[in-house]
Design a protein around this motif. Sequence first.
Motif, PDB file in Angstrom:
ATOM      1  N   THR A  40       0.853  -1.193   0.000  1.00 56.36           N
ATOM      2  CA  THR A  40       0.000   0.000   0.000  1.00 56.36           C
ATOM      3  C   THR A  40       0.887   1.239   0.000  1.00 56.36           C
ATOM      4  OG1 THR A  40      -1.569  -1.256   1.366  1.00 56.36           O
ATOM      5  CG2 THR A  40      -1.991   1.102   1.098  1.00 56.36           C
ATOM      6  N   PRO A  41       1.344   1.656  -1.168  1.00 58.75           N
ATOM      7  CA  PRO A  41       2.234   2.820  -1.218  1.00 58.75           C
ATOM      8  C   PRO A  41       1.488   4.125  -0.974  1.00 58.75           C
ATOM      9  CG  PRO A  41       1.678   2.099  -3.435  1.00 58.75           C
ATOM     10  CD  PRO A  41       1.059   1.095  -2.498  1.00 58.75           C
ATOM     11  N   ILE A  42       2.249   5.208  -0.898  1.00 57.46           N
ATOM     12  CA  ILE A  42       1.640   6.536  -0.809  1.00 57.46           C
ATOM     13  C   ILE A  42       0.736   6.727  -2.022  1.00 57.46           C
ATOM     14  CG2 ILE A  42       2.126   9.012  -0.837  1.00 57.46           C
ATOM     15  CD1 ILE A  42       2.925   7.722   1.758  1.00 57.46           C
ATOM     16  N   PRO A  43      -0.467   7.300  -1.848  1.00 60.62           N
ATOM     17  CA  PRO A  43      -1.371   7.482  -2.993  1.00 60.62           C
ATOM     18  C   PRO A  43      -0.675   8.143  -4.184  1.00 60.62           C
ATOM     19  CG  PRO A  43      -2.500   8.053  -0.975  1.00 60.62           C
ATOM     20  CD  PRO A  43      -1.077   7.766  -0.599  1.00 60.62           C
ATOM     21  N   TYR A  44      -0.954   7.624  -5.367  1.00 56.48           N
ATOM     22  CA  TYR A  44      -0.291   8.080  -6.590  1.00 56.48           C
ATOM     23  C   TYR A  44      -0.454   9.576  -6.815  1.00 56.48           C
ATOM     24  CZ  TYR A  44       0.502   8.812 -11.582  1.00 56.48           C
ATOM     25  OH  TYR A  44       0.932   9.307 -12.786  1.00 56.48           O
ATOM     26  N   SER A  45      -1.672  10.066  -6.642  1.00 58.05           N
ATOM     27  CA  SER A  45      -1.939  11.490  -6.902  1.00 58.05           C
ATOM     28  C   SER A  45      -1.121  12.380  -5.987  1.00 58.05           C
ATOM     29  CB  SER A  45      -3.437  11.780  -6.722  1.00 58.05           C
ATOM     30  OG  SER A  45      -4.207  11.054  -7.645  1.00 58.05           O
ATOM     31  N   TYR A  46      -0.992  11.982  -4.718  1.00 60.07           N
ATOM     32  CA  TYR A  46      -0.226  12.798  -3.775  1.00 60.07           C
ATOM     33  C   TYR A  46       1.240  12.839  -4.182  1.00 60.07           C
ATOM     34  CZ  TYR A  46       1.562  14.711   0.552  1.00 60.07           C
ATOM     35  OH  TYR A  46       2.187  15.509   1.466  1.00 60.07           O
ATOM     36  N   SER A  47       1.800  11.683  -4.505  1.00 58.99           N
ATOM     37  CA  SER A  47       3.204  11.633  -4.908  1.00 58.99           C
ATOM     38  C   SER A  47       3.435  12.425  -6.189  1.00 58.99           C
ATOM     39  CB  SER A  47       3.630  10.173  -5.093  1.00 58.99           C
ATOM     40  OG  SER A  47       4.984  10.079  -5.465  1.00 58.99           O
ATOM     41  N   MET A  48       2.513  12.298  -7.139  1.00 56.14           N
ATOM     42  CA  MET A  48       2.654  12.992  -8.415  1.00 56.14           C
ATOM     43  C   MET A  48       2.619  14.509  -8.231  1.00 56.14           C
ATOM     44  SD  MET A  48       0.137  12.829 -11.749  1.00 56.14           S
ATOM     45  CE  MET A  48      -1.232  13.511 -10.797  1.00 56.14           C
ATOM     46  N   PHE A  49       1.626  15.008  -7.497  1.00 57.33           N
ATOM     47  CA  PHE A  49       1.502  16.454  -7.336  1.00 57.33           C
ATOM     48  C   PHE A  49       2.606  17.026  -6.444  1.00 57.33           C
ATOM     49  CE2 PHE A  49      -2.835  15.770  -8.891  1.00 57.33           C
ATOM     50  CZ  PHE A  49      -2.926  16.829  -9.782  1.00 57.33           C
ATOM     51  N   MET A  50       3.141  16.211  -5.542  1.00 56.92           N
ATOM     52  CA  MET A  50       4.265  16.665  -4.742  1.00 56.92           C
ATOM     53  C   MET A  50       5.459  16.976  -5.630  1.00 56.92           C
ATOM     54  SD  MET A  50       5.125  17.070  -1.447  1.00 56.92           S
ATOM     55  CE  MET A  50       5.794  18.621  -1.996  1.00 56.92           C
ATOM     56  N   LYS A  51       5.738  16.073  -6.566  1.00 50.58           N
ATOM     57  CA  LYS A  51       6.857  16.279  -7.498  1.00 50.58           C
ATOM     58  C   LYS A  51       6.571  17.440  -8.452  1.00 50.58           C
ATOM     59  CE  LYS A  51       8.657  11.571  -7.299  1.00 50.58           C
ATOM     60  NZ  LYS A  51       8.034  11.292  -6.006  1.00 50.58           N
ATOM     61  N   LYS A  52       5.331  17.565  -8.893  1.00 55.72           N
ATOM     62  CA  LYS A  52       4.975  18.687  -9.772  1.00 55.72           C
ATOM     63  C   LYS A  52       5.123  20.021  -9.043  1.00 55.72           C
ATOM     64  CE  LYS A  52       1.820  16.504 -13.068  1.00 55.72           C
ATOM     65  NZ  LYS A  52       0.465  16.526 -13.650  1.00 55.72           N
ATOM     66  N   PHE A  53       4.757  20.030  -7.779  1.00 55.46           N
ATOM     67  CA  PHE A  53       4.858  21.250  -6.981  1.00 55.46           C
ATOM     68  C   PHE A  53       6.323  21.672  -6.853  1.00 55.46           C
ATOM     69  CE2 PHE A  53       3.028  23.348  -2.891  1.00 55.46           C
ATOM     70  CZ  PHE A  53       3.296  24.597  -3.446  1.00 55.46           C
ATOM     71  N   ILE A  54       7.189  20.715  -6.544  1.00 52.22           N
ATOM     72  CA  ILE A  54       8.620  21.017  -6.427  1.00 52.22           C
ATOM     73  C   ILE A  54       9.171  21.508  -7.763  1.00 52.22           C
ATOM     74  CG2 ILE A  54      10.903  20.009  -6.021  1.00 52.22           C
ATOM     75  CD1 ILE A  54       9.639  18.147  -3.978  1.00 52.22           C
ATOM     76  N   PHE A  55       8.792  20.836  -8.852  1.00 54.42           N
ATOM     77  CA  PHE A  55       9.279  21.222 -10.179  1.00 54.42           C
ATOM     78  C   PHE A  55       8.848  22.644 -10.532  1.00 54.42           C
ATOM     79  CE2 PHE A  55       8.377  21.671 -14.722  1.00 54.42           C
ATOM     80  CZ  PHE A  55       9.635  21.416 -15.261  1.00 54.42           C
ATOM     81  N   THR A  56       7.579  22.957 -10.297  1.00 50.77           N
ATOM     82  CA  THR A  56       7.071  24.296 -10.619  1.00 50.77           C
ATOM     83  C   THR A  56       7.746  25.360  -9.762  1.00 50.77           C
ATOM     84  OG1 THR A  56       4.924  23.329 -11.185  1.00 50.77           O
ATOM     85  CG2 THR A  56       4.987  25.703 -10.805  1.00 50.77           C
ATOM     86  N   PHE A  57       7.933  25.056  -8.488  1.00 47.91           N
ATOM     87  CA  PHE A  57       8.575  26.004  -7.578  1.00 47.91           C
ATOM     88  C   PHE A  57       9.998  26.321  -8.041  1.00 47.91           C
ATOM     89  CE2 PHE A  57      10.963  27.045  -3.717  1.00 47.91           C
ATOM     90  CZ  PHE A  57      10.174  28.038  -3.162  1.00 47.91           C
ATOM     91  N   ILE A  58      10.759  25.281  -8.395  1.00 52.09           N
ATOM     92  CA  ILE A  58      12.141  25.478  -8.824  1.00 52.09           C
ATOM     93  C   ILE A  58      12.205  26.138 -10.189  1.00 52.09           C
ATOM     94  CG2 ILE A  58      14.252  24.269  -9.498  1.00 52.09           C
ATOM     95  CD1 ILE A  58      13.829  24.447  -6.497  1.00 52.09           C
ATOM     96  N   ALA A  59      11.287  25.782 -11.090  1.00 59.26           N
ATOM     97  CA  ALA A  59      11.309  26.335 -12.454  1.00 59.26           C
ATOM     98  C   ALA A  59      11.036  27.833 -12.464  1.00 59.26           C
ATOM     99  CB  ALA A  59      10.293  25.608 -13.331  1.00 59.26           C
ATOM    100  N   THR A  60      10.251  28.298 -11.507  1.00 56.22           N
ATOM    101  CA  THR A  60       9.923  29.730 -11.472  1.00 56.22           C
ATOM    102  C   THR A  60      10.798  30.519 -10.510  1.00 56.22           C
ATOM    103  OG1 THR A  60       8.228  29.282  -9.790  1.00 56.22           O
ATOM    104  CG2 THR A  60       7.515  29.294 -12.096  1.00 56.22           C
TER     105      THR A  60
END
Length: 285
Positions: free
Chosen positions: A202-222
């Motif tokens: 039972t891993p961490i929910p996919y959506s949470y893991s995905m948006f966590m990485k997207k959030f970090i990417f967007t934060f660093i990109a801007t």
Amino acid sequence: MVEYNPKSWLNLLFHSYSRYVFRRLLPALIYVTVYTSLITYVFYELNIDFVSTTSVHSILGIVLGFFLVFRTNGAYDRWWEGRKVWGELVNETRNMALKFSVMVPLDHPMRVYITECISAYPTALKEHLREGVPTDMAKEMVEKLKMDDLYHIPNAIAKKLFTITNQFKKENTIDPEQYRVLDEQLTALTNITGKCERIRNTPIPYSYSMFMKKFIFTFIATLPFAFVTVYHYWTILIVVLILYILMSIELLAEEIEDPFGSDINDLPTDMLAVKIGKNVSEIMG
């Protein structure tokens, strides 16, 4: 799992794990360095009229920090629960060995076989929780312990122990009350396996893991756009450092959310399996 002295600051600061994390993150650090360098060059050398502000990223940084704390706490809870479950396994196997050693006569021919079964259980379980018990090891256990050739090796060992206990009852080697006690002990063993499988599957929910990485990417990109007109070429170093910190935390969470693997931060299941084997052999004599 790394054994270390938490009071030794220098060893912690220069531990080899830091180099391991750096190597894992190196491709991302290189990409961000190139990306930030290009943005800085364009803005600084071409003297583009742009007013930057760090207030937005300050607010986003707080939100991102909360997300990372929740992410790390969730992963650590799984790691700590896995350690508690393996602590239960240590206790249950000791208790089982103690009860078998007292209830089964010293000259009974099955004592050695019971010792081998209980000792093999944690080894089979730790491999089962990784990539599955290797074919060679599974074949060796099936032949050595003369048990059913099941895909789930821990279940096969538990089934054999249940069979032996039931046989003892029929032969009046143990009385009904002793049988009940041993039955509860064996049930606890299979319950532990179920708990470990629940954590593993039972891993961490996919959506949470995905948006966590997207959030970090967007934060660093801007982030370079917020710093470039204030810090100029220092922006490169600042952005890379922030990326290293954020991704290190995420990398740590990814490692410990599956505590039964063989990563550097995973549980010492190999050591615990050996420890259980020694304890059982000592108890059973």
